[in-house]
Design an enzyme around this catalytic site. Structure first.
Site, PDB file in Angstrom:
ATOM      1  N   TYR A 134       0.803  -1.215   0.000  1.00  0.00           N
ATOM      2  CA  TYR A 134       0.000   0.000   0.000  1.00  0.00           C
ATOM      3  C   TYR A 134       0.844   1.276   0.000  1.00  0.00           C
ATOM      4  CZ  TYR A 134      -4.602  -2.130   0.510  1.00  0.00           C
ATOM      5  OH  TYR A 134      -5.767  -2.804   0.271  1.00  0.00           O
ATOM      6  N   LYS A 209       2.672 -14.718   3.255  1.00  0.00           N
ATOM      7  CA  LYS A 209       2.987 -15.543   2.088  1.00  0.00           C
ATOM      8  C   LYS A 209       4.507 -15.638   2.072  1.00  0.00           C
ATOM      9  CE  LYS A 209       1.709 -17.659  -1.725  1.00  0.00           C
ATOM     10  NZ  LYS A 209       0.824 -18.832  -1.814  1.00  0.00           N
ATOM     11  N   ASP A 241      -3.307 -18.145   1.486  1.00  0.00           N
ATOM     12  CA  ASP A 241      -4.202 -18.968   0.655  1.00  0.00           C
ATOM     13  C   ASP A 241      -4.912 -20.019   1.503  1.00  0.00           C
ATOM     14  OD1 ASP A 241      -1.615 -19.973   0.931  1.00  0.00           O
ATOM     15  OD2 ASP A 241      -1.442 -20.720  -1.122  1.00  0.00           O
ATOM     16  N   ASP A 269     -12.926  -8.888   3.545  1.00  0.00           N
ATOM     17  CA  ASP A 269     -14.153  -8.953   2.744  1.00  0.00           C
ATOM     18  C   ASP A 269     -14.732 -10.372   2.825  1.00  0.00           C
ATOM     19  OD1 ASP A 269     -14.074  -6.257   1.787  1.00  0.00           O
ATOM     20  OD2 ASP A 269     -14.868  -6.890  -0.152  1.00  0.00           O
TER      21      ASP A 269
HETATM   22  C1  IPM Z   1     -10.907  -0.973   2.604  1.00  0.00           C
HETATM   23  C2  IPM Z   1     -10.745  -0.505   1.170  1.00  0.00           C
HETATM   24  C3  IPM Z   1      -9.476   0.324   1.037  1.00  0.00           C
HETATM   25  C4  IPM Z   1      -8.312  -0.598   1.383  1.00  0.00           C
HETATM   26  C5  IPM Z   1      -9.259   0.981  -0.327  1.00  0.00           C
HETATM   27  C6  IPM Z   1     -10.464   1.721  -0.803  1.00  0.00           C
HETATM   28  C7  IPM Z   1      -8.061   1.879  -0.303  1.00  0.00           C
HETATM   29  O1  IPM Z   1     -10.798  -1.567   0.294  1.00  0.00           O
HETATM   30  O2  IPM Z   1     -10.967  -0.127   3.516  1.00  0.00           O
HETATM   31  O3  IPM Z   1     -11.008  -2.185   2.817  1.00  0.00           O
HETATM   32  O4  IPM Z   1      -7.827  -1.339   0.507  1.00  0.00           O
HETATM   33  O5  IPM Z   1      -7.886  -0.573   2.537  1.00  0.00           O
HETATM   34 MN    MN Z   2     -11.351  -3.447   1.250  1.00  0.00          MN
END
Ligand code: IPM
Ligand code: MN
Ligand code: NAD
Length: 373
Positions: A134, A209, A241, A269
């Site tokens: 990042y 990883k 993974d 997610d």
């Molecule tokens: C999150 C989002 C952000 C991240 C993006 C929008 C920069 O996906 O907060 O999960 O990757 O952290």
């Molecule tokens: Mn995200």
């Protein structure tokens, strides 16, 4: 009086933040707390109107707040990355919010096609939040010799990378550099293992990883080893993974996971899917000694924006995390209990949960439960 900066942001951001604010007002009244809010119009509209993503002066004003509540950043009218990197990541980095705390809890009464009914899913993600892939270092180069001078400036260090690429063919090449510092890994591990100890969790899963990205996650593993010894809490190493597989097959096995930034983004997610959907997942960007920022895990959801369909629970639970961090544990617990009771009844479900409840009606239900107890 604590000062809270509010960034409703894009898409469904303002819709869910409105409900989170109403819940905060209700809990403030109940617990006799007082907050002063200031809204900041950061996001796509502001950018399209003014050409400005995030002014230095806005950052200065946010620096005088005790905490920040954010909806979402990102809009299909704006090229990917401009708002996400220019506003959201810039804020996380500026305020050195090196922890991204993301609880994954499946509450009773929440329909969850992925996990099924009655599962005991309750795990905490401690995601590294300022380094890894990042950091924003990278470039695109074409045939011939190109020099890129890249610099990484953080509160605690500066690193300069002079990268020369000699591309021999008519082609185009793109690279992005991932960075993990020992200090960066250590402070995340300290936080994770301390949190485990505080909550009586006897095993921390360190995700990486290290079989491929040997340098970066070599440092990561050393830091995990050291923290495990330092705090007397056992650790296991798991590749990202395999973690994805186990999260689906046997999510109960995880209690606390500490992850690098990118893998943590993806796994949370998946975690959101385990807790009933993205609309239910909260998060906190934490600087334990500074200004933290709370936001739902989800994005601006352009596909449902402006239709009163968004689930506000992730934003409301993020406000609960904010209360906890500001030292209002009872208010935090009140909010979580009100959400739990609302979900348990099964009467209030937004469309993502298979129901017809609107964003506002969901907020109402939570506020009602909060007032009653
Ligand atoms: C999150 C989002 C952000 C991240 C993006 C929008 C920069 O996906 O907060 O999960 O990757 O952290
Ligand atoms: Mn995200
Ligand atoms: P998203 O999280 O916005 O949406 C993914 C899916 O989940 C969509 O189908 C959406 O309708 C659904 N969803 C999300 N939140 C919901 C809610 N509260 N209630 C009901 N359904 C919900 O992810 P995306 O579509 O990949 O990204 C859209 C934009 O948001 C992009 O610009 C992206 O960069 C940005 N983004 C921002 C953040 C953030 O601000 N923290 C996080 C993720 C994505």
């Amino acid at each position: 009086m604590q000062k809270i900066g509010v960034i409703p942001g894009d898409g469904i951001g303002p819709e869910v933040i409105k409900e989170a604010r109403r819940v905060l007002d209700a809990v403030a009244e109940k617990r006799n707390l007082s907050f002063e809010y200031e809204e900041f119009p950061i996001g796509a509209n502001h950018y399209l109107d003014t050409g400005e993503v995030l002014a230095d002066e806005t950052i200065q004003r946010l620096s005088r707040k005790d905490s920040i509540l954010l909806g979402a950043m990102g809009d299909p009218r704006v090229k990917p990355g401009i708002l996400e990197k220019g506003a959201l990541l810039r804020l996380r980095f500026h305020f050195d919010q090196y922890i991204n705390l993301r609880p994954v809890k499946l509450y009773e009464g929440v329909p969850c096609p992925l996990a099924g009914e009655g599962r005991r899913i309750d795990m905490m993600f401690v995601r590294e939040n300022t380094e890894d892939f990042y950091v924003g270092l990278g470039s695109r180069v074409k045939k011939g010799l190109s020099m890129s001078s890249l610099s990484l400036i953080r509160k605690t260090y500066e690193a300069k990378f002079d990268v020369g690429v000699d591309l021999t063919d008519e082609d185009e090449l793109a690279f992005q550099i991932g960075v993990i510092t020992k200090h960066g890994a250590k402070r995340v591990m300290d936080y994770a293992f301390q949190l485990a100890k505080k909550n009586g969790i006897d095993l921390v899963t360190a995700v990486d990883k290290a079989n491929v990205l040997t340098e970066m996650y070599g440092i990561w593993r050393e830091a995990a080893e050291e923290a495990s010894t330092k705090y007397g809490v056992a650790k296991e190493f798991q590749y990202v993974d395999a973690v994805a597989l186990h999260m689906v097959r046997n999510p109960e096995r995880f209690k606390l996971l500490v992850t690098p930034n990118l893998f943590g983004d993806i796994l949370t997610d998946l975690g959101a899917a385990l807790q009933g959907g993205l609309g239910l997942a909260p998060s906190g960007n934490i600087n334990p000694a500074g200004i933290s920022m709370f936001e739902p895990v989800h994005g601006s959801a352009p596909d449902i924006a402006g239709r009163g369909m968004a689930n506000p629970v992730g934003a409301v639970l993020s406000a609960s995390l904010m209360m906890e961090t500001l030292g209002h544990e009872e208010a935090a617990a009140d909010i979580e209990r009100a959400v739990k009771d609302t979900l348990k009844s099964g009467r209030f479900r937004t469309p993502d949960m298979g129901g017809k409840t609107s964003t506002h009606a969901m907020g109402d239900a939570i506020v009602e439960k909060l007032k009653r107890k």
